[in-house]
Design a protein around this motif. Sequence first.
Motif, PDB file in Angstrom:
ATOM      1  N   HIS A  30       0.833  -1.208   0.000  1.00  0.00           N
ATOM      2  CA  HIS A  30       0.000   0.000   0.000  1.00  0.00           C
ATOM      3  C   HIS A  30       0.866   1.256   0.000  1.00  0.00           C
ATOM      4  O   HIS A  30       0.546   2.246  -0.670  1.00  0.00           O
ATOM      5  N   TRP A  31       1.971   1.236   0.765  1.00  0.00           N
ATOM      6  CA  TRP A  31       2.879   2.384   0.741  1.00  0.00           C
ATOM      7  C   TRP A  31       3.451   2.578  -0.661  1.00  0.00           C
ATOM      8  O   TRP A  31       3.575   3.706  -1.148  1.00  0.00           O
ATOM      9  N   GLN A  32       3.812   1.472  -1.321  1.00  0.00           N
ATOM     10  CA  GLN A  32       4.379   1.601  -2.662  1.00  0.00           C
ATOM     11  C   GLN A  32       3.366   2.196  -3.634  1.00  0.00           C
ATOM     12  O   GLN A  32       3.698   3.100  -4.421  1.00  0.00           O
ATOM     13  N   GLU A  33       2.137   1.717  -3.578  1.00  0.00           N
ATOM     14  CA  GLU A  33       1.106   2.269  -4.456  1.00  0.00           C
ATOM     15  C   GLU A  33       0.811   3.721  -4.092  1.00  0.00           C
ATOM     16  O   GLU A  33       0.600   4.569  -4.976  1.00  0.00           O
ATOM     17  N   ALA A  34       0.819   4.030  -2.789  1.00  0.00           N
ATOM     18  CA  ALA A  34       0.579   5.412  -2.368  1.00  0.00           C
ATOM     19  C   ALA A  34       1.687   6.336  -2.879  1.00  0.00           C
ATOM     20  O   ALA A  34       1.431   7.468  -3.306  1.00  0.00           O
ATOM     21  N   ARG A  35       2.942   5.855  -2.836  1.00  0.00           N
ATOM     22  CA  ARG A  35       4.046   6.656  -3.387  1.00  0.00           C
ATOM     23  C   ARG A  35       3.840   6.890  -4.880  1.00  0.00           C
ATOM     24  O   ARG A  35       4.038   8.016  -5.380  1.00  0.00           O
ATOM     25  N   ASN A  36       3.456   5.825  -5.592  1.00  0.00           N
ATOM     26  CA  ASN A  36       3.241   5.953  -7.030  1.00  0.00           C
ATOM     27  C   ASN A  36       2.147   6.973  -7.328  1.00  0.00           C
ATOM     28  O   ASN A  36       2.285   7.808  -8.234  1.00  0.00           O
ATOM     29  N   ARG A  37       1.058   6.901  -6.564  1.00  0.00           N
ATOM     30  CA  ARG A  37      -0.062   7.827  -6.797  1.00  0.00           C
ATOM     31  C   ARG A  37       0.336   9.264  -6.463  1.00  0.00           C
ATOM     32  O   ARG A  37      -0.070  10.208  -7.163  1.00  0.00           O
ATOM     33  N   ALA A  38       1.105   9.433  -5.378  1.00  0.00           N
ATOM     34  CA  ALA A  38       1.531  10.787  -5.001  1.00  0.00           C
ATOM     35  C   ALA A  38       2.461  11.376  -6.065  1.00  0.00           C
ATOM     36  O   ALA A  38       2.336  12.555  -6.430  1.00  0.00           O
ATOM     37  N   PHE A  39       3.388  10.566  -6.561  1.00  0.00           N
ATOM     38  CA  PHE A  39       4.250  11.039  -7.648  1.00  0.00           C
ATOM     39  C   PHE A  39       3.404  11.473  -8.842  1.00  0.00           C
ATOM     40  O   PHE A  39       3.608  12.560  -9.407  1.00  0.00           O
ATOM     41  N   ARG A  40       2.460  10.611  -9.255  1.00  0.00           N
ATOM     42  CA  ARG A  40       1.650  10.916 -10.437  1.00  0.00           C
ATOM     43  C   ARG A  40       0.787  12.156 -10.225  1.00  0.00           C
ATOM     44  O   ARG A  40       0.559  12.934 -11.160  1.00  0.00           O
ATOM     45  N   GLU A  41       0.317  12.340  -8.992  1.00  0.00           N
ATOM     46  CA  GLU A  41      -0.498  13.513  -8.676  1.00  0.00           C
ATOM     47  C   GLU A  41       0.255  14.807  -8.967  1.00  0.00           C
ATOM     48  O   GLU A  41      -0.341  15.820  -9.345  1.00  0.00           O
ATOM     49  N   TYR A  42       1.577  14.742  -8.787  1.00  0.00           N
ATOM     50  CA  TYR A  42       2.408  15.924  -9.038  1.00  0.00           C
ATOM     51  C   TYR A  42       3.103  15.872 -10.396  1.00  0.00           C
ATOM     52  O   TYR A  42       3.994  16.674 -10.677  1.00  0.00           O
ATOM     53  N   GLY A  43       2.698  14.921 -11.239  1.00  0.00           N
ATOM     54  CA  GLY A  43       3.216  14.878 -12.598  1.00  0.00           C
ATOM     55  C   GLY A  43       4.540  14.170 -12.780  1.00  0.00           C
ATOM     56  O   GLY A  43       5.221  14.398 -13.785  1.00  0.00           O
ATOM     57  N   PHE A  44       4.900  13.298 -11.838  1.00  0.00           N
ATOM     58  CA  PHE A  44       6.180  12.583 -11.921  1.00  0.00           C
ATOM     59  C   PHE A  44       5.965  11.079 -11.954  1.00  0.00           C
ATOM     60  O   PHE A  44       4.904  10.575 -11.585  1.00  0.00           O
ATOM     61  N   GLN A  45       6.994  10.378 -12.381  1.00  0.00           N
ATOM     62  CA  GLN A  45       7.043   8.927 -12.292  1.00  0.00           C
ATOM     63  C   GLN A  45       8.060   8.565 -11.202  1.00  0.00           C
ATOM     64  O   GLN A  45       9.077   9.243 -11.049  1.00  0.00           O
ATOM     65  N   PRO A  46       7.815   7.485 -10.438  1.00  0.00           N
ATOM     66  CA  PRO A  46       8.792   7.082  -9.413  1.00  0.00           C
ATOM     67  C   PRO A  46      10.143   6.781 -10.052  1.00  0.00           C
ATOM     68  O   PRO A  46      10.207   6.046 -11.033  1.00  0.00           O
ATOM     69  N   PRO A  47      11.225   7.327  -9.536  1.00  0.00           N
ATOM     70  CA  PRO A  47      12.555   7.029 -10.071  1.00  0.00           C
ATOM     71  C   PRO A  47      12.878   5.543  -9.919  1.00  0.00           C
ATOM     72  O   PRO A  47      12.377   4.883  -9.000  1.00  0.00           O
ATOM     73  N   PRO A  48      13.693   4.986 -10.794  1.00  0.00           N
ATOM     74  CA  PRO A  48      14.080   3.578 -10.675  1.00  0.00           C
ATOM     75  C   PRO A  48      14.701   3.282  -9.312  1.00  0.00           C
ATOM     76  O   PRO A  48      15.524   4.052  -8.815  1.00  0.00           O
ATOM     77  N   GLY A  49      14.262   2.192  -8.704  1.00  0.00           N
ATOM     78  CA  GLY A  49      14.818   1.777  -7.425  1.00  0.00           C
ATOM     79  C   GLY A  49      14.306   2.539  -6.227  1.00  0.00           C
ATOM     80  O   GLY A  49      14.784   2.316  -5.105  1.00  0.00           O
ATOM     81  N   PHE A  50      13.317   3.412  -6.428  1.00  0.00           N
ATOM     82  CA  PHE A  50      12.868   4.238  -5.301  1.00  0.00           C
ATOM     83  C   PHE A  50      12.220   3.405  -4.198  1.00  0.00           C
ATOM     84  O   PHE A  50      12.365   3.715  -3.015  1.00  0.00           O
ATOM     85  N   ALA A  51      11.506   2.347  -4.572  1.00  0.00           N
ATOM     86  CA  ALA A  51      10.820   1.521  -3.571  1.00  0.00           C
ATOM     87  C   ALA A  51      11.805   0.955  -2.551  1.00  0.00           C
ATOM     88  O   ALA A  51      11.507   0.887  -1.360  1.00  0.00           O
TER      89      ALA A  51
END
Length: 236
Positions: A30-51
């Motif tokens: 859930h944290w990983q999906e929440a990070r992904n959604r927060a990044f997308r909300e601000y117009g970004f993609q999660p950087p490689p290896g961020f998880a």
Amino acid sequence: MITPAHDLLDWTPDAIVFDCDGTLMDSERHWQEARNRAFREYGFQPPPGFAVQAMGLHYEDCGRLMARSVHKPELAEGLTAALLDHFLALVTDEPVTMPGAIQFVRLLSGKLPLAVASNCPRVVVEGSLTRAGLLGHFQHIVVPDTGDGIRPKPHPDVYAVAVRLCGVRPHRALGVEDSLTGVEAARRAGLRVLGVGPRPQHDGATQADLWLPTLLAPELLSWARSYGNPRSVPEP
């Protein structure tokens, strides 16, 4: 000093302190999906290896790391708020326990003090454990609290406070963790440490006294069943 792995399950701790996310509750996804959604909300993609970088971090530290990772430190507050909002929505909709968590905790409940030391907000920890039917098994829940000066992992504070509340000496307590951030915190507080989950790469797992794939490991459940039997004599 690291206890030899084969010795840990021959030992009888006076208290056990559990991490929550990824140890008792299957909320890391859930944290990983929440990070992904927060990044997308601000117009970004999660950087490689961020998880991997974010695993085990307090959500405020994670929000700051998210902002730095996209070279927008000024977005730290907004990303942190978005991260927590998305996580709370996800974990409320689908709380799931980690394999063996319910069995292991119930086998030990009433035999010795049990506590939780987590980097998550208290509302998340208590809400998740309540929905899983586990909250009543724990005598203490400790989370970072700036008002009380309790810093998040990898600082040792949450573990140090938990063992003090349990009324035991740190070296007589066992920490149960799934992340190297948490293992470091428990180790720095003076606890012995059981790591559970996917084994960390390289030599990270050696920071724990023993690393097992899940709380369903037969040798672990057998140890829990036999805890307190006459053959298990606590150390002085």
